[in-house]
Design a protein around this motif. Structure first.
Motif, PDB file in Angstrom:
ATOM      1  N   THR A  78      -6.929   1.910   5.988  1.00  0.00           N
ATOM      2  CA  THR A  78      -6.806   0.824   4.485  1.00  0.00           C
ATOM      3  C   THR A  78      -7.236   1.184   2.614  1.00  0.00           C
ATOM      4  O   THR A  78      -6.379  -0.075   2.407  1.00  0.00           O
ATOM      5  CB  THR A  78      -7.571  -0.341   5.470  1.00  0.00           C
ATOM      6  N   ALA A 112       0.015   2.834   2.644  1.00  0.00           N
ATOM      7  CA  ALA A 112      -0.539   3.337   1.865  1.00  0.00           C
ATOM      8  C   ALA A 112      -0.375   4.731   1.092  1.00  0.00           C
ATOM      9  O   ALA A 112      -0.667   5.836   0.298  1.00  0.00           O
ATOM     10  CB  ALA A 112      -2.195   3.501   1.852  1.00  0.00           C
ATOM     11  N   MET A 148       1.666  -2.094  -1.404  1.00  0.00           N
ATOM     12  CA  MET A 148       0.781  -2.337   0.508  1.00  0.00           C
ATOM     13  C   MET A 148       2.454  -2.642   0.907  1.00  0.00           C
ATOM     14  O   MET A 148       1.973  -3.186   2.400  1.00  0.00           O
ATOM     15  CB  MET A 148      -0.148  -2.277  -0.011  1.00  0.00           C
ATOM     16  N   THR A 155      -7.360   2.161  -0.436  1.00  0.00           N
ATOM     17  CA  THR A 155      -7.342   3.507  -1.273  1.00  0.00           C
ATOM     18  C   THR A 155      -7.554   3.874  -2.817  1.00  0.00           C
ATOM     19  O   THR A 155      -9.072   3.056  -3.184  1.00  0.00           O
ATOM     20  CB  THR A 155      -5.608   2.689  -1.715  1.00  0.00           C
TER      21      THR A 155
END
Length: 308
Positions: free
Chosen positions: A300, A237, A232, A302
Motif C-alpha cells: 500500500t 498502485a 488510488m 508508493t
C-alpha cells in the motif's frame, strides 16, 4: 487494492495523477523562488501554517474525541524526523537542478525497505533485494565520480530521502490506530512550533509578490496528497505508480525553461533506474496482495507518500 468498480476507471486515475504531478512541480518552483529571499526554516513554517489552516475546519468538524491521540510521543518523533527531510528537500531545490532533486528523491523507497527490514523485521525478499540494488545503482549513475552533482547538497537530498523513509516506518506503526487525516494533521501541528522557533532568528517579512508562491507551497502540500488518494481510489498502485515517473522529465523541462538548467542524461537515466526498482517492488507486492487476503504492508506504500 481498488474495487472492481474503480478498476474500470483508469482515465480518472490518470487525471488525478496529473493533478498530483502539477502540485509537486509547482511546489518545487515555489520553493526555488522563495529561497532566494527567505530561509528554509521560514518557508517550512509558512507552508505548515497554510496546511494547518486548510486542515483545521475538518478537524473541528470531527471533534476533539476523534482527533485526540494516545500516541503523541510517536507523532513527535515521526515529525521531528520529517521536518529534517522537508528541510533537506527544500534546501536541495534551492541549490541543485530540479531534476537531480527529484531523481535522488526516488531513492526513498529503497531506504524504506532497508529500515523496515531492520526495525519492523520485514523479510528482504529476492525482489526487494533487486529493488534496493537498482536504487543504489541509480544513485551511483546520478552522482558518478567527477560529476557536478558530487557535492554536499546532493547528499543532503539523499539524507532527506532517508528521513522520509524513516517517517514511512513510523507511519506503518501509527496506521494501526490513527487515520491518515490524523497523521497529516499532527504532522503540521507538531512542525508548526519547530518551524516558528527556528525561523524567528532569521525572519524576513515576505513581500507581496512572495504571497502566491507561499500559497502554492502550502496548498500544493494538501492537493498533492488528495490527488494521489483519489487516483488510488480509481486504480491499483501498480497502475498509478508509473505515472509518478513523469515528474522527472516534467520538472527537467520546467528547470530548463525557467532556470536554464542543462539537460543531464545521467540524471534522467539514474532516476529511471532507481524508479524501475521501486516499480518492480510494487508489482511484486501487488502480485502477493492478490494471492493473500491480508495485504502486505509495503503493497500500500508508493513513492507518492514521501511528504505525508
Amino acid at each position: 487494492m481498488t474495487s472492481p468498480q474503480t478498476q474500470s476507471q483508469p482515465l480518472l486515475a490518470v487525471l488525478w495523477m496529473m493533478g498530483a504531478l502539477a502540485s509537486f512541480t509547482s511546489m518545487a518552483v515555489a520553493a526555488r523562488e522563495l529561497t532566494q529571499d527567505l530561509s528554509v526554516f521560514q518557508i517550512s513554517f509558512m507552508r505548515t501554517v497554510i496546511c494547518l489552516s486548510l486542515l483545521m475546519p475538518y478537524a473541528y468538524r470531527l471533534g476533539w474525541q476523534e482527533m485526540k491521540t494516545a500516541r503523541l510521543k510517536t507523532h513527535i518523533g515521526r515529525n521531528i524526523i520529517h521536518f529534517g527531510g522537508q528541510f533537506g528537500w527544500i534546501f536541495g531545490v534551492s541549490v541543485l537542478p530540479l531534476a537531480a532533486v527529484f531523481s535522488l528523491e526516488f531513492s526513498a523507497p529503497v531506504w524504506t525497505a532497508i529500515l523496515a527490514a531492520i526495525f519492523l523485521k520485514e523479510k528482504l525478499t529476492r525482489i526487494r533485494v533487486i529493488s534496493i540494488a537498482l536504487g543504489f545503482a541509480g544513485i551511483l549513475v546520478i552522482l558518478r565520480p567527477g560529476s557536478d552533482l558530487m557535492q554536499p547538497a546532493a547528499f543532503v537530498v539523499i539524507g532527506a530521502a532517508v528521513c522520509f523513509a524513516c517517517t514511512y516506518v513510523f507511519t506503518r506503526g501509527l496506521a494501526a490506530t490513527e487515520s491518515a487525516f490524523k497523521i497529516i494533521f499532527y504532522m503540521n501541528l507538531i512542525q508548526l512550533p519547530i518551524g516558528l522557533v527556528l525561523s524567528v532568528p532569521v525572519w524576513v517579512t515576505p513581500d507581496v509578490e512572495m504571497i502566491p508562491f507561499i500559497a502554492i507551497l502550502g496548498i500544493g502540500g494538501i492537493t498533492s496528497h488528495y490527488s494521489i488518494a483519489r487516483a488510488m481510489a480509481h486504480a491499483d498502485a501498480a497502475v498509478v505508480s508509473p505515472l509518478d515517473f513523469l515528474r522527472l522529465p516534467l520538472v527537467a523541462v520546467i528547470g530548463f525553461m525557467l532556470y536554464q538548467e542543462p539537460w543531464n542524461p545521467y540524471v534522467l537515466i539514474g532516476g529511471a533506474i532507481t524508479f524501475s526498482g521501486n516499480l518492480l517492488n510494487i508489482w511484486s507486492e501487488q502480485k502477493a496482495l492478490r494471492k493473500s487476503p491480508v495485504p502486505p504492508l509495503q503493497a500500500t506504500e508508493t513513492a507518492h507518500e514521501r511528504r505525508t
